[in-house]
Design a protein around this motif. Structure first.
Motif, PDB file in Angstrom:
ATOM      1  N   ASP A   1      24.570  23.365   9.449  1.00  0.00           N
ATOM      2  CA  ASP A   1      23.510  24.306   9.067  1.00  0.00           C
ATOM      3  C   ASP A   1      23.198  24.141   7.596  1.00  0.00           C
ATOM      4  N   LEU A   2      21.911  24.170   7.315  1.00  0.00           N
ATOM      5  CA  LEU A   2      21.446  23.984   5.955  1.00  0.00           C
ATOM      6  C   LEU A   2      20.968  25.331   5.422  1.00  0.00           C
ATOM      7  N   PHE A   3      21.259  25.596   4.184  1.00  0.00           N
ATOM      8  CA  PHE A   3      20.806  26.845   3.559  1.00  0.00           C
ATOM      9  C   PHE A   3      19.858  26.518   2.416  1.00  0.00           C
ATOM     10  N   PRO A   4      18.957  27.457   2.092  1.00  0.00           N
ATOM     11  CA  PRO A   4      17.860  27.135   1.178  1.00  0.00           C
ATOM     12  C   PRO A   4      18.300  26.537  -0.154  1.00  0.00           C
ATOM     13  N   ARG A   5      19.463  26.944  -0.652  1.00  0.00           N
ATOM     14  CA  ARG A   5      19.846  26.472  -1.978  1.00  0.00           C
ATOM     15  C   ARG A   5      20.644  25.166  -1.953  1.00  0.00           C
TER      16      ARG A   5
ATOM     17  N   GLU B   1       0.854  -1.189   0.000  1.00  0.00           N
ATOM     18  CA  GLU B   1       0.000   0.000   0.000  1.00  0.00           C
ATOM     19  C   GLU B   1       0.889   1.239   0.000  1.00  0.00           C
ATOM     20  N   THR B   2       0.533   2.241  -0.803  1.00  0.00           N
ATOM     21  CA  THR B   2       1.361   3.456  -0.810  1.00  0.00           C
ATOM     22  C   THR B   2       1.330   4.141   0.561  1.00  0.00           C
ATOM     23  N   SER B   3       0.265   3.872   1.326  1.00  0.00           N
ATOM     24  CA  SER B   3       0.192   4.457   2.674  1.00  0.00           C
ATOM     25  C   SER B   3       1.190   3.811   3.639  1.00  0.00           C
ATOM     26  N   ASP B   4       1.730   2.646   3.273  1.00  0.00           N
ATOM     27  CA  ASP B   4       2.704   1.973   4.140  1.00  0.00           C
ATOM     28  C   ASP B   4       4.145   2.408   3.875  1.00  0.00           C
ATOM     29  N   ILE B   5       4.324   3.261   2.870  1.00  0.00           N
ATOM     30  CA  ILE B   5       5.688   3.695   2.538  1.00  0.00           C
ATOM     31  C   ILE B   5       6.252   4.562   3.662  1.00  0.00           C
ATOM     32  N   GLU B   6       7.510   4.306   4.028  1.00  0.00           N
ATOM     33  CA  GLU B   6       8.193   5.177   4.996  1.00  0.00           C
ATOM     34  C   GLU B   6       8.829   6.329   4.238  1.00  0.00           C
ATOM     35  N   LEU B   7       8.292   7.520   4.493  1.00  0.00           N
ATOM     36  CA  LEU B   7       8.752   8.715   3.769  1.00  0.00           C
ATOM     37  C   LEU B   7       9.866   9.404   4.536  1.00  0.00           C
ATOM     38  N   LEU B   8      10.921   9.757   3.810  1.00  0.00           N
ATOM     39  CA  LEU B   8      11.981  10.532   4.440  1.00  0.00           C
ATOM     40  C   LEU B   8      11.603  12.001   4.460  1.00  0.00           C
ATOM     41  N   ALA B   9      12.054  12.699   5.505  1.00  0.00           N
ATOM     42  CA  ALA B   9      11.852  14.155   5.583  1.00  0.00           C
ATOM     43  C   ALA B   9      12.729  14.825   4.521  1.00  0.00           C
ATOM     44  N   PRO B  10      12.424  16.081   4.205  1.00  0.00           N
ATOM     45  CA  PRO B  10      13.188  16.776   3.165  1.00  0.00           C
ATOM     46  C   PRO B  10      14.687  16.889   3.468  1.00  0.00           C
ATOM     47  N   HIS B  11      15.046  16.897   4.727  1.00  0.00           N
ATOM     48  CA  HIS B  11      16.469  17.043   5.052  1.00  0.00           C
ATOM     49  C   HIS B  11      17.097  15.724   5.477  1.00  0.00           C
TER      50      HIS B  11
ATOM     51  N   ASP C   1      21.479  21.616  -2.356  1.00  0.00           N
ATOM     52  CA  ASP C   1      20.866  20.434  -2.982  1.00  0.00           C
ATOM     53  C   ASP C   1      21.452  19.165  -2.357  1.00  0.00           C
ATOM     54  N   LEU C   2      21.018  18.010  -2.883  1.00  0.00           N
ATOM     55  CA  LEU C   2      21.394  16.741  -2.254  1.00  0.00           C
ATOM     56  C   LEU C   2      22.912  16.529  -2.232  1.00  0.00           C
ATOM     57  N   GLU C   3      23.583  16.907  -3.313  1.00  0.00           N
ATOM     58  CA  GLU C   3      25.049  16.741  -3.323  1.00  0.00           C
ATOM     59  C   GLU C   3      25.706  17.601  -2.249  1.00  0.00           C
ATOM     60  N   VAL C   4      25.207  18.820  -2.096  1.00  0.00           N
ATOM     61  CA  VAL C   4      25.758  19.723  -1.071  1.00  0.00           C
ATOM     62  C   VAL C   4      25.472  19.164   0.325  1.00  0.00           C
ATOM     63  N   ILE C   5      24.266  18.661   0.512  1.00  0.00           N
ATOM     64  CA  ILE C   5      23.893  18.085   1.810  1.00  0.00           C
ATOM     65  C   ILE C   5      24.802  16.904   2.150  1.00  0.00           C
ATOM     66  N   LEU C   6      25.060  16.053   1.164  1.00  0.00           N
ATOM     67  CA  LEU C   6      25.955  14.914   1.387  1.00  0.00           C
ATOM     68  C   LEU C   6      27.365  15.394   1.728  1.00  0.00           C
ATOM     69  N   GLU C   7      27.862  16.361   0.971  1.00  0.00           N
ATOM     70  CA  GLU C   7      29.222  16.862   1.197  1.00  0.00           C
ATOM     71  C   GLU C   7      29.342  17.466   2.600  1.00  0.00           C
ATOM     72  N   LYS C   8      28.309  18.213   3.001  1.00  0.00           N
ATOM     73  CA  LYS C   8      28.323  18.792   4.359  1.00  0.00           C
ATOM     74  C   LYS C   8      28.313  17.702   5.418  1.00  0.00           C
ATOM     75  N   PHE C   9      27.504  16.663   5.199  1.00  0.00           N
ATOM     76  CA  PHE C   9      27.472  15.569   6.166  1.00  0.00           C
ATOM     77  C   PHE C   9      28.838  14.899   6.269  1.00  0.00           C
ATOM     78  N   LEU C  10      29.464  14.636   5.129  1.00  0.00           N
ATOM     79  CA  LEU C  10      30.764  13.948   5.148  1.00  0.00           C
ATOM     80  C   LEU C  10      31.816  14.800   5.852  1.00  0.00           C
ATOM     81  N   ASN C  11      31.753  16.114   5.670  1.00  0.00           N
ATOM     82  CA  ASN C  11      32.775  16.988   6.263  1.00  0.00           C
ATOM     83  C   ASN C  11      32.454  17.431   7.685  1.00  0.00           C
ATOM     84  N   LEU C  12      31.161  17.560   7.998  1.00  0.00           N
ATOM     85  CA  LEU C  12      30.771  18.189   9.267  1.00  0.00           C
ATOM     86  C   LEU C  12      29.919  17.304  10.167  1.00  0.00           C
ATOM     87  N   GLY C  13      29.342  16.261   9.609  1.00  0.00           N
ATOM     88  CA  GLY C  13      28.360  15.479  10.356  1.00  0.00           C
ATOM     89  C   GLY C  13      28.994  14.551  11.381  1.00  0.00           C
TER      90      GLY C  13
END
Ligand code: GUN
Ligand code: FE
Length: 438
Positions: free
Chosen positions: A401-405, A52-62, A407-419
């Motif tokens: 810290d996340l900034f509006p612009r 069921e599509t209602s059973d899908i575990e949805l990830l948050a935007p971040h 994108d996923l590659e930037v988010i990954l790079e920040k996680f690898l360097n800062l997370g």
């Protein structure tokens, strides 16, 4: 059985980094990935796979999923002093700090405490697969296997073999005893039939092992089709001593080669001083290198030129090398690998630095190739086990810290360097949630 939808990042054979902002991934009861497709296909997938599509575990935007990380070289017993004792070069460090501490693992209560802590710590930090050195003690090494299994970590476990050149009198074995105990360790561990925990033949390094012991271990590995791990060319003094101890061998690599220890299931840690000729032998044999940059700097051992290893098409992964490396986190190994590469670039302007994408690949798919586990882990290809980290950039207290612009590659790079582990909100191994601990 379970379906996740959201952002995914992984490496493939052909692509150092693929990012998918909206994908759906299905995991079956056996923990295997059964589909991994664009989110727009969700309706047809739900018909095809009966969810069921209602059973899908949805990830948050971040949030995003990335493959679990593979620590290709870590000494579980040395976790007892990780973050300390970094003031001596390798050979003195071994005799002064390492061997005395490792000798304590005759005590199974001590082993239970430290081994539980290292398995929990590495899992929290996103190490879904670890290639462990234990100690010379069979019982404590078996206990490490049991603890990895209890917590659901994928692991190779090595009972350490050493029969010479230890300055700690009670921390070495007789050659025959070492061989017999290795046999016993392997058979006892295999008898447990752990799904994700397997033995690995572990001569400590050429200096610690007689030629007779090395040959016996080569035969044991061959007869049982087992993985092999050791150390090679970590430190100049060590390389020189190996030359003196094995005058009939043409190189450090030749020592392992001549004793049947260089196979396509071999992983050798460090390799800072391997020559091009030696790297060609590694390539020919399908043997792999574990790059341990924190340790290489902390023990003032050397720099591995990752670019040159990759040029020789030698399988390459990252290792923490706890406790020569002071951090148990593979995120640290990623960062130190990039630092080392940039330090080499300061010395040689022709050299291309390692990108964050390449470091990410080494920590995930690269590691799985090193351990010959790339048929079952390392990325999100259909048919592999679901070994994954659910990363959230916006947890309370996040170091990012996340900034509006972004994108996923930037988010990954920040996680690898800062997370850090605060951002790793869930860890899955073979489809089973192993962090947070149940
Ligand atoms: N060479 C042989 N044993 C060891 C060890 O425990 N740590 C490191 N870094 N190198 C080694
Ligand atoms: Fe090591």
């Amino acid at each position: 059985a379970r379906v996740f939808r959201g952002a995914f990042a992984h490496s493939t054979r052909d692509s150092v980094l693929s990012v998918h902002p909206d994908f759906v991934l299905g995991v079956n009861e056996q923990g295997k990935i059964v589909f991994f497709e664009d989110g727009t296909n969700v309706e047809s997938l739900s018909h095809q796979w009966g969810f069921e599509t209602s059973d899908i575990e949805l990830l948050a935007p971040h949030e995003f999923f990335m493959p679990g990380m593979v620590d290709t070289h870590i000494h579980a017993p040395q976790y007892a002093y990780t973050g300390t004792h970094l003031d001596l070069p390798l050979l003195d460090w071994l005799n002064r700090y390492t061997f005395p501490v490792e000798s304590c693992y005759v005590d199974l209560d001590f082993a239970q405490d430290i081994y539980t802590k290292v398995v929990k710590r590495t899992l929290c930090n996103g190490t879904t697969t670890a290639c462990y050195f234990a100690t010379i003690h069979t019982e404590a090494s078996l206990l490490l296997g049991q603890i990895a299994d209890d917590f659901g970590q994928r692991a190779l476990i090595g009972k350490v073999c050493m029969d010479q050149n230890s300055m700690v009198p009670n921390y070495k074995e007789q050659t025959d005893e070492c061989k017999d105990e290795t046999d016993r360790f392997i058979h006892e561990l295999l008898k447990k039939k752990y799904a994700l925990v397997k033995p690995i033949v572990t001569p400590r390094f050429a200096i610690s092992c007689s030629s007779s012991l090395l040959s016996d271990l080569g035969k044991i590995a061959k007869n049982n089709d087992l993985h092999i791990q050791s150390h090679i060319s970590e430190n100049k003094e060590e390389v020189q001593l190996v030359k003196e101890l094995f005058p009939d061998c043409t190189s450090y690599t030749d020592v392992y080669l001549k004793h049947g220890l260089l196979t396509d299931k071999t992983v050798m840690a460090h390799g800072c001083y391997l020559t091009d000729e030696e790297l060609m032998i590694f390539h020919e044999k399908g043997a792999a290198v574990s790059h341990c940059p924190n340790s290489n700097i902390s023990l003032i051992s050397g720099f591995l030129n990752v670019r040159n290893v990759l040029k020789h098409k030698v399988k390459l992964g990252l290792g923490t090398d706890v406790a020569g490396g002071y951090s148990p986190s593979m995120l640290d190994a990623i960062r130190r690998a990039m630092d080392t590469s940039k330090a080499l670039c300061i010395q040689d302007a022709q050299l291309q630095p390692l990108s964050y994408k390449e470091a990410f690949r080494l920590a995930t798919l690269g590691g799985s190739e090193v351990l010959s586990l790339d048929d079952c882990t390392g990325n999100f290809e259909v048919g592999k086990d679901f070994d994954a980290l659910r990363v959230n950039i916006c947890v309370p207290g996040s170091p990012i810290d996340l900034f509006p612009r972004d994108d996923l590659e930037v988010i990954l790079e920040k996680f690898l360097n800062l997370g850090d582990d605060r951002n790793i909100v869930k860890v899955y191994v073979a489809g089973k949630q192993v962090v947070p601990f149940s």
